[in-house]
Design a protein around this motif. Structure first.
Motif, PDB file in Angstrom:
ATOM      1  N   PRO A 177       0.815  -1.225   0.000  1.00 34.57           N
ATOM      2  CA  PRO A 177       0.000   0.000   0.000  1.00 34.57           C
ATOM      3  C   PRO A 177       0.845   1.270   0.000  1.00 34.57           C
ATOM      4  O   PRO A 177       1.939   1.298   0.554  1.00 34.57           O
ATOM      5  CB  PRO A 177      -0.801  -0.125   1.305  1.00 34.57           C
ATOM      6  N   GLU A 178       0.326   2.303  -0.628  1.00 31.67           N
ATOM      7  CA  GLU A 178       0.891   3.658  -0.701  1.00 31.67           C
ATOM      8  C   GLU A 178       2.071   3.796  -1.660  1.00 31.67           C
ATOM      9  O   GLU A 178       2.458   4.907  -2.003  1.00 31.67           O
ATOM     10  CB  GLU A 178       1.327   4.155   0.692  1.00 31.67           C
ATOM     11  N   CYS A 179       2.659   2.701  -2.099  1.00 28.47           N
ATOM     12  CA  CYS A 179       3.880   2.794  -2.912  1.00 28.47           C
ATOM     13  C   CYS A 179       3.601   3.388  -4.292  1.00 28.47           C
ATOM     14  O   CYS A 179       4.403   4.182  -4.801  1.00 28.47           O
ATOM     15  CB  CYS A 179       4.543   1.418  -3.042  1.00 28.47           C
ATOM     16  N   ARG A 180       2.471   3.020  -4.907  1.00 32.23           N
ATOM     17  CA  ARG A 180       2.151   3.580  -6.222  1.00 32.23           C
ATOM     18  C   ARG A 180       1.940   5.087  -6.124  1.00 32.23           C
ATOM     19  O   ARG A 180       2.416   5.856  -6.967  1.00 32.23           O
ATOM     20  CB  ARG A 180       0.924   2.907  -6.822  1.00 32.23           C
ATOM     21  N   ARG A 181       1.224   5.525  -5.102  1.00 27.60           N
ATOM     22  CA  ARG A 181       0.982   6.968  -4.916  1.00 27.60           C
ATOM     23  C   ARG A 181       2.300   7.722  -4.759  1.00 27.60           C
ATOM     24  O   ARG A 181       2.530   8.753  -5.411  1.00 27.60           O
ATOM     25  CB  ARG A 181       0.105   7.190  -3.686  1.00 27.60           C
ATOM     26  N   LEU A 182       3.201   7.212  -3.931  1.00 25.12           N
ATOM     27  CA  LEU A 182       4.457   7.906  -3.668  1.00 25.12           C
ATOM     28  C   LEU A 182       5.395   7.856  -4.873  1.00 25.12           C
ATOM     29  O   LEU A 182       6.134   8.807  -5.135  1.00 25.12           O
ATOM     30  CB  LEU A 182       5.128   7.309  -2.432  1.00 25.12           C
ATOM     31  N   TYR A 183       5.357   6.752  -5.608  1.00 22.00           N
ATOM     32  CA  TYR A 183       6.167   6.676  -6.824  1.00 22.00           C
ATOM     33  C   TYR A 183       5.717   7.732  -7.825  1.00 22.00           C
ATOM     34  O   TYR A 183       6.542   8.400  -8.466  1.00 22.00           O
ATOM     35  CB  TYR A 183       6.073   5.283  -7.438  1.00 22.00           C
ATOM     36  N   GLU A 184       4.415   7.904  -7.966  1.00 18.33           N
ATOM     37  CA  GLU A 184       3.895   8.910  -8.893  1.00 18.33           C
ATOM     38  C   GLU A 184       4.232  10.318  -8.424  1.00 18.33           C
ATOM     39  O   GLU A 184       4.502  11.205  -9.246  1.00 18.33           O
ATOM     40  CB  GLU A 184       2.391   8.727  -9.045  1.00 18.33           C
ATOM     41  N   VAL A 185       4.242  10.539  -7.111  1.00 17.70           N
ATOM     42  CA  VAL A 185       4.631  11.845  -6.583  1.00 17.70           C
ATOM     43  C   VAL A 185       6.062  12.170  -6.987  1.00 17.70           C
ATOM     44  O   VAL A 185       6.368  13.257  -7.501  1.00 17.70           O
ATOM     45  CB  VAL A 185       4.486  11.859  -5.043  1.00 17.70           C
ATOM     46  N   LEU A 186       6.972  11.224  -6.777  1.00 18.97           N
ATOM     47  CA  LEU A 186       8.385  11.461  -7.102  1.00 18.97           C
ATOM     48  C   LEU A 186       8.639  11.468  -8.605  1.00 18.97           C
ATOM     49  O   LEU A 186       9.587  12.087  -9.077  1.00 18.97           O
ATOM     50  CB  LEU A 186       9.260  10.392  -6.439  1.00 18.97           C
ATOM     51  N   GLU A 187       7.789  10.774  -9.360  1.00 14.93           N
ATOM     52  CA  GLU A 187       7.953  10.749 -10.815  1.00 14.93           C
ATOM     53  C   GLU A 187       7.791  12.147 -11.399  1.00 14.93           C
ATOM     54  O   GLU A 187       8.448  12.494 -12.392  1.00 14.93           O
ATOM     55  CB  GLU A 187       6.929   9.794 -11.426  1.00 14.93           C
ATOM     56  N   HIS A 188       6.961  12.967 -10.792  1.00 14.74           N
ATOM     57  CA  HIS A 188       6.712  14.310 -11.298  1.00 14.74           C
ATOM     58  C   HIS A 188       7.554  15.366 -10.595  1.00 14.74           C
ATOM     59  O   HIS A 188       7.564  16.525 -11.020  1.00 14.74           O
ATOM     60  CB  HIS A 188       5.226  14.652 -11.151  1.00 14.74           C
ATOM     61  N   ALA A 189       8.242  14.998  -9.540  1.00 13.14           N
ATOM     62  CA  ALA A 189       9.080  15.953  -8.800  1.00 13.14           C
ATOM     63  C   ALA A 189      10.443  16.072  -9.471  1.00 13.14           C
ATOM     64  O   ALA A 189      10.915  15.143 -10.133  1.00 13.14           O
ATOM     65  CB  ALA A 189       9.242  15.505  -7.350  1.00 13.14           C
ATOM     66  N   ARG A 190      11.091  17.217  -9.314  1.00  6.94           N
ATOM     67  CA  ARG A 190      12.397  17.454  -9.912  1.00  6.94           C
ATOM     68  C   ARG A 190      13.392  17.866  -8.823  1.00  6.94           C
ATOM     69  O   ARG A 190      13.119  18.758  -8.025  1.00  6.94           O
ATOM     70  CB  ARG A 190      12.313  18.549 -10.985  1.00  6.94           C
ATOM     71  N   PHE A 191      14.527  17.197  -8.810  1.00  6.30           N
ATOM     72  CA  PHE A 191      15.591  17.472  -7.852  1.00  6.30           C
ATOM     73  C   PHE A 191      16.891  17.676  -8.629  1.00  6.30           C
ATOM     74  O   PHE A 191      17.172  16.946  -9.591  1.00  6.30           O
ATOM     75  CB  PHE A 191      15.767  16.302  -6.886  1.00  6.30           C
ATOM     76  N   ALA A 192      17.676  18.659  -8.215  1.00  2.00           N
ATOM     77  CA  ALA A 192      18.940  18.937  -8.902  1.00  2.00           C
ATOM     78  C   ALA A 192      19.867  17.728  -8.803  1.00  2.00           C
ATOM     79  O   ALA A 192      20.065  17.147  -7.733  1.00  2.00           O
ATOM     80  CB  ALA A 192      19.618  20.156  -8.272  1.00  2.00           C
TER      81      ALA A 192
END
Length: 407
Positions: free
Chosen positions: A176-191
């Motif tokens: 549980p929650e892993c798909r949601r968090l993966y999608e969050v980081l998929e759209h986030a940008r880090f230097a």
């Protein structure tokens, strides 16, 4: 080890100056059963009275975590408590996890990052995490180690990258929650960390070789010369220490339960001094004629005939291949004595070889083949500041102008 110290799992390893490095080591039987981490470096001084209580506390905590895992956390691959720590441990012990199929050296690096994650925010529930948490963790992780120092962007980005991999595994494991968090980081940008731009130069190598000979460290001189002349990776020259596979006998050159492998041996040179070997990273085949490498030839002549058997690069002080990290540590001592700047690393010999080849006008695909790269794009990343191609372009443009003016 002091008998009055209550520090289960504490082990020491000697430094060259007589001091001792401290480690906590997990029980071997639990390591075989899947417990991680295997070892944890302790940044304390055994001889400092104020550090003794800290050493005991660290060892007792790590020992308690290991024993808890052995009795309760090791319920099998189905155990998951909804925290980052639970996800990390599941990632490490699940037989279906990509972690279980990594090479031993990659797994060691992964484990280091996982330890950072577990210690920093392992207790956080996945259900409570938001994008702001990841940005906050990234900013905290990249802070300089000392005030005024360099930001540790590589460290911070590595943590975010590993979190993405953990959540990707969690999706595969239907947690549980892993798909949601993966999608969050998929759209986030880090230097991301800047690509390395340093290349070792011939002058660095010549100065290093001369100083290494003065200090009676022929092994370091020979290893560096081969790396620079052939563009082979350090590991493909000096070898590495691999875990002994189960059901295999403890034969070969052994050190602390590991076996030396993948380095050059005298038999690899053959009678014609042509080295042919499969590289460790990709398995691509590399072949080099050492008769065309004058730096290497001069050093090979210094090796007595009775020594020309077994591993090519031997630690003079130990009489065996260099222990893990020892080659780099000893290399830096000689490099500093030779005046090689600290920003030039041993690994930069490969980039130096490729850069020099391009400056010399070598065909890029030929350089790719010599470096045992599968893609030309990879070779281009190793060419740092070469002007060979741009010089050829400039010369063609000048010739074109001259032809037009003369027409």
């Amino acid at each position: 080890m002091p008998s009055d110290l209550n520090a289960p799992g504490l082990k020491t390893r000697p430094n060259r100056d007589g001091s001792r490095r401290l480690y906590w080591c997990a029980r071997p039987d639990l390591v075989k059963a899947g417990y991680r981490p295997e070892t944890v470096r302790l940044s304390y001084n055994l001889d400092a009275p104020d550090d003794r209580a800290l050493i005991e506390a660290a060892c007792l905590r790590l020992q308690a975590e290991m024993l808890e895992w052995s009795t309760g956390r090791r319920r099998g691959a189905d155990a998951f408590d909804g925290t980052i720590l639970g996800l990390s441990r599941r990632y490490q012990i699940d037989e279906a996890s990509p972690f279980r199929r990594l090479k031993h050296n990659t797994r060691t690096k992964d484990t280091y990052t996982l330890i950072l994650i577990e210690k920093a925010f392992g207790t956080r529930s996945l259900a409570a995490l938001k994008i702001g948490d990841f940005y906050r963790w990234y900013e905290a992780a990249k802070k300089p180690k000392v005030p005024g120092g360099m930001e540790r962007v590589r460290r911070a980005y590595g943590i975010i990258k590993k979190l993405r991999e953990l959540f990707a595994f969690g999706i595969m494991a239907e947690l549980p929650e892993c798909r949601r968090l993966y999608e969050v980081l998929e759209h986030a940008r880090f230097a991301q960390p800047a690509r390395r731009r340093i290349a070792m130069e011939l002058g660095h190598v010549e100065a290093f070789v001369a100083k290494a000979i003065d200090l009676e460290r022929l092994s370091l001189a020979l290893g560096t010369a081969i790396q620079f002349e052939t563009a082979l990776r350090q590991k493909d020259v000096i070898g590495e220490w691999e875990p002994i596979p189960k059901k295999q006998g403890a034969s070969g050159i052994l050190l602390n339960g590991r076996r030396w492998a993948n380095g050059l041996t005298w038999s690899d040179l053959a009678a014609d001094l042509v080295v042919r070997k499969a590289t460790t990273k990709t398995g691509a085949f590399a072949a080099h004629d050492l008769k065309l490498c004058p730096l290497v030839l001069a050093l090979l002549d210094r090796v007595p005939a009775d020594r020309r058997v077994g591993p090519l690069i031997l630690d003079e002080t130990a009489g065996r291949p260099y222990a893990e990290s020892a080659y780099g540590r000893e290399w830096r001592i000689v490099a500093r004595a030779a005046g090689v700047p600290d920003h030039v690393w041993n690994m930069d010999a490969r980039a130096g070889a490729i850069t020099e080849a391009e400056d010399a006008g070598a065909d890029l695909d030929h350089i790719r083949s010599a470096a045992a790269h599968t893609q030309v794009s990879t070779t281009q990343r190793y060419s740092r500041g070469a002007v060979g191609k741009s010089r050829a372009v400039a010369e063609l443009r000048l010739a074109h102008r001259a032809a037009k003016n003369g027409a």
